[in-house]
Design a protein around this motif. Sequence first.
Motif, PDB file in Angstrom:
ATOM      1  N   LEU A  57       0.838  -1.207   0.000  1.00  0.00           N
ATOM      2  CA  LEU A  57       0.000   0.000   0.000  1.00  0.00           C
ATOM      3  C   LEU A  57       0.868   1.251   0.000  1.00  0.00           C
ATOM      4  O   LEU A  57       0.574   2.235  -0.682  1.00  0.00           O
ATOM      5  CB  LEU A  57      -0.941   0.004   1.210  1.00  0.00           C
ATOM      6  N   LYS A  58       1.953   1.194   0.763  1.00  0.00           N
ATOM      7  CA  LYS A  58       2.868   2.344   0.797  1.00  0.00           C
ATOM      8  C   LYS A  58       3.550   2.500  -0.560  1.00  0.00           C
ATOM      9  O   LYS A  58       3.762   3.623  -1.035  1.00  0.00           O
ATOM     10  CB  LYS A  58       3.893   2.164   1.905  1.00  0.00           C
ATOM     11  N   ALA A  59       3.891   1.363  -1.175  1.00  0.00           N
ATOM     12  CA  ALA A  59       4.567   1.433  -2.470  1.00  0.00           C
ATOM     13  C   ALA A  59       3.653   2.034  -3.543  1.00  0.00           C
ATOM     14  O   ALA A  59       4.125   2.678  -4.471  1.00  0.00           O
ATOM     15  CB  ALA A  59       5.020   0.036  -2.895  1.00  0.00           C
ATOM     16  N   VAL A  60       2.355   1.817  -3.419  1.00  0.00           N
ATOM     17  CA  VAL A  60       1.451   2.369  -4.432  1.00  0.00           C
ATOM     18  C   VAL A  60       0.930   3.755  -4.051  1.00  0.00           C
ATOM     19  O   VAL A  60       0.033   4.281  -4.694  1.00  0.00           O
ATOM     20  CB  VAL A  60       0.267   1.420  -4.760  1.00  0.00           C
ATOM     21  N   GLY A  61       1.492   4.325  -2.984  1.00  0.00           N
ATOM     22  CA  GLY A  61       1.194   5.738  -2.718  1.00  0.00           C
ATOM     23  C   GLY A  61       0.634   6.079  -1.358  1.00  0.00           C
ATOM     24  O   GLY A  61       0.394   7.255  -1.064  1.00  0.00           O
ATOM     25  N   ALA A  62       0.392   5.083  -0.502  1.00  0.00           N
ATOM     26  CA  ALA A  62      -0.190   5.400   0.810  1.00  0.00           C
ATOM     27  C   ALA A  62       0.860   6.016   1.727  1.00  0.00           C
ATOM     28  O   ALA A  62       1.988   5.522   1.812  1.00  0.00           O
ATOM     29  CB  ALA A  62      -0.745   4.136   1.457  1.00  0.00           C
ATOM     30  N   GLY A  63       0.481   7.088   2.410  1.00  0.00           N
ATOM     31  CA  GLY A  63       1.377   7.721   3.372  1.00  0.00           C
ATOM     32  C   GLY A  63       1.109   7.197   4.771  1.00  0.00           C
ATOM     33  O   GLY A  63       0.212   6.378   4.990  1.00  0.00           O
ATOM     34  N   ARG A  64       1.905   7.702   5.715  1.00  0.00           N
ATOM     35  CA  ARG A  64       1.756   7.273   7.120  1.00  0.00           C
ATOM     36  C   ARG A  64       0.338   7.511   7.626  1.00  0.00           C
ATOM     37  O   ARG A  64      -0.282   6.641   8.221  1.00  0.00           O
ATOM     38  CB  ARG A  64       2.727   8.056   8.013  1.00  0.00           C
TER      39      ARG A  64
ATOM     40  N   GLN B 275      -2.390   7.879   6.007  1.00  0.00           N
ATOM     41  CA  GLN B 275      -3.420   7.081   5.345  1.00  0.00           C
ATOM     42  C   GLN B 275      -3.449   5.642   5.875  1.00  0.00           C
ATOM     43  O   GLN B 275      -4.520   5.071   6.055  1.00  0.00           O
ATOM     44  CB  GLN B 275      -3.199   7.116   3.827  1.00  0.00           C
TER      45      GLN B 275
END
Lengths: 415, 224
Positions: A316-323, A325
């Motif tokens: 999820l972080k790799a596809v754009g999620a931040g802390r 989120q």
Amino acid sequence: MTYSALAWKNLVRRPVRTALTAGGVALAVAVAVSLGGFNLGYRQAIAGSIEQLGFQVMVMAKGCPYEAATLMLKGGSGLLYLPEEAHAEIRTDPDIEAITPIFIGIAEKQGYSLDGAPAASAYTILTGVEPDSFRQMKPWLQLKTGAGYAGGRWFAPDATNEVVMGYEVAEYEQRKVGDVFYATIVPNGKVEPELHAFTVVGVLERTGAQDDGTVFLPLRTAQEIFGRAGELTIIGIKLKEFNGIRMREFEGRWLKIPEVQVVSLEQVKGALVSLVGTAQTMVAAVAVIAVLVAIIGVINSVLTSVHERTGEIGVLKAVGAGRLQIFRLVWLETLLTSLAGAVPGSLLAAGGARLTDAVLRHVLNIGVTQPLVRITPGLLGATILGAVVLGLLAGLWPAGRAAGLRPVEAIRSGE
Amino acid sequence: MDKEILISGRNLRRHYRRGSETVKALDGVDVDVRAGESVCVLGPSGSGKTTLVNLLSALDAPTAGELTIGGRRVDGLSERELVAVRRGLLGYVFQQFHLIPTLTVAENVALPLLFLERRPAPGEIARVLEAVGLADRARHLPKELSGGQMQRVAIGRALAVKPRVLIADEPTGNLDSHTGEAIFDLFQKTVREDGVALVLTTHNLVMAARCDRTLTLADGRIVS
């Protein structure tokens, strides 16, 4: 696609775990709602039952104040009596608006179970009253009308074989106007019981108070059949002006009569509330423990879920999620778990209120007739809100842990 | 050679501590990635391919060296700042697909838009699925798809944010050769039609030959 939908799909991925965690929350919430309902209902029930007595002050023989407190609410054994002269003296007090003498006795009912054994609840309260002064004290008492109750009336003051039955005792005994009510009484100073037959001349409408379970008869008749002529159990008094000062003045004037105590029903109320206070504190402690266990369950469940999905969180972080989120997503999972427990738990408590009431009534045996558990929409709302807030607090740690994962390490650990 | 440089790395190093030992996964790599070109990173296992693409996709930060992505220096940035660099500029495709199992194909593709706080425009996801050849699989769950279809979903997910650079770590490694070729064709089509830069790692020399440039890594260094 929304965060809520994503969070919900994560939860239903492990249905058993989610259901068990929500079940823990539901139980804790049900306990909390029931306790809140008890706290709310008990005070109102006490206040309502005392209000239904019709008087503010009781004069009675000296004895245990708790016994005094419950005496008028549910009757009781080991009754103490005061001389009727006290009534004659006290009624001259200028502050009195209304006064009524009351005699209470316990009688054995005639009745047996099918197998011939004595019935389980074979006793009833017989209350001797002066019809005029008693009805003046309780103007709301109404006689039942309609088929089987036509011609219902109060007994004549000097009648020796007439009774008026409260709503519930009449229903229980299946008695209507014109029927005969039998009672077995052991008169004071005698050993052998005596059987008395009374004609039911009236049945009262339901009051929701202790009068529903009482059989009324003329004061003189009651004193006579119990072998206590010239004795009373209680003198009920309504003062013209009722406050602490007037009460103390009144008490001071009549404490001079030996063996008599003056009890304000405010004191009675306080005594009954404090009587159950300890039990309430203990139940509250159980509720707090249940809530803490549920919170730990939620934390454990969400932490496990985060641990299992470490790799996925990395993706999820790799596809754009931040802390924030990721934090929001895991926090929502905690919130949904709490809600999934809190709402059914509240409904369970509301649906089971009558059962809880019956259990509490059986355990506490305090004699109030009004509902002991009152579950209001406000109470339900406050409890659900409380569960949500606690759920959000419980989610802080797992959500923070998930949010802090570094994507590469998270993905690698998930592979 | 006058195309815009989207990623530029100079003397990139990525060292790890493993007990008392220092592992030099990357040890002084220079790399440029330009718009519309495909760059293949070759090398044996453990040569540093994945470490390199992790740096180029801002999933990790270099221990030393200068790295510029989309015109922004990213070496020394925190994870929070790296997220901002990744968003919208980079699309990442994994060897093992890494789809979210509870989401449908369409939801997996739309996932990056959620994190951009943007709702897909009408037909936007359908167009992406059409582009990756999965228009008829929108409502399927990943478990209902073949390996090739799952990788197409992963590519669709990477393309959903219209990235300028597509980074794929051994995207055909888990696929049979026929499916792998089809997936590679899809990458090439994306580069050709959308002007997206492509950086992919592979062991497949045939695939590498079809890329504009090839970097060969060994022991954390570019050897050709």
